[in-house]
Design a protein around this motif. Structure first.
Motif, short mmCIF file in Angstrom:
data_model
loop_
_atom_site.label_atom_id
_atom_site.label_comp_id
_atom_site.label_asym_id
_atom_site.label_seq_id
_atom_site.Cartn_x
_atom_site.Cartn_y
_atom_site.Cartn_z
N ASP A 1 2.31 1.85 -3.20
CA ASP A 1 1.11 2.19 -4.64
C ASP A 1 1.20 3.70 -4.13
N GLN A 2 0.83 4.15 -3.23
CA GLN A 2 0.63 5.68 -2.77
C GLN A 2 1.62 6.35 -2.78
N GLN B 1 0.67 -1.36 0.07
CA GLN B 1 -0.47 -0.05 -0.01
C GLN B 1 1.01 1.58 0.22
N MET C 1 3.56 5.68 -5.65
CA MET C 1 3.77 5.35 -7.34
C MET C 1 2.81 6.20 -7.54
N LYS C 2 1.61 6.56 -6.99
CA LYS C 2 0.95 7.70 -7.97
C LYS C 2 1.18 9.13 -7.89
#
Length: 78
Positions: A74-75, A71, A77-78
């Motif tokens: 993912d955060q 998670q 990479m955004k």
């Protein structure tokens, strides 16, 4: 838990450790492979000390660490 640290003294002097390693580790500290074998054979384990160590040094022990890391990635990479 068994701690195999043949370089503990050298590491402590050169790099340093921020706590009393010999006192804090919840299991036998082995400097040689034979000491590891002996610790296993002699069943040198203190489950209560391991539990205390876990609660003192680890915030998360719910089996979801990998999920949290994914998670976080993912955060980021955004």
């Amino acid at each position: 838990m068994i701690f195999y640290v043949p370089d503990l003294d050298d590491y402590s002097q050169k790099v340093g450790i921020y706590f009393d390693y010999r006192k804090e580790m919840p299991g036998p500290i082995c400097m040689t492979e034979q000491e590891v074998v002996d610790a296993i054979k002699n069943n040198e384990f203190e489950i209560e000390r391991i539990s205390q160590f876990k609660h003192k040094y680890f915030q998360y022990f719910d089996g979801k660490s990998t999920q949290r890391v994914v998670q976080l990635i993912d955060q980021l990479m955004k």
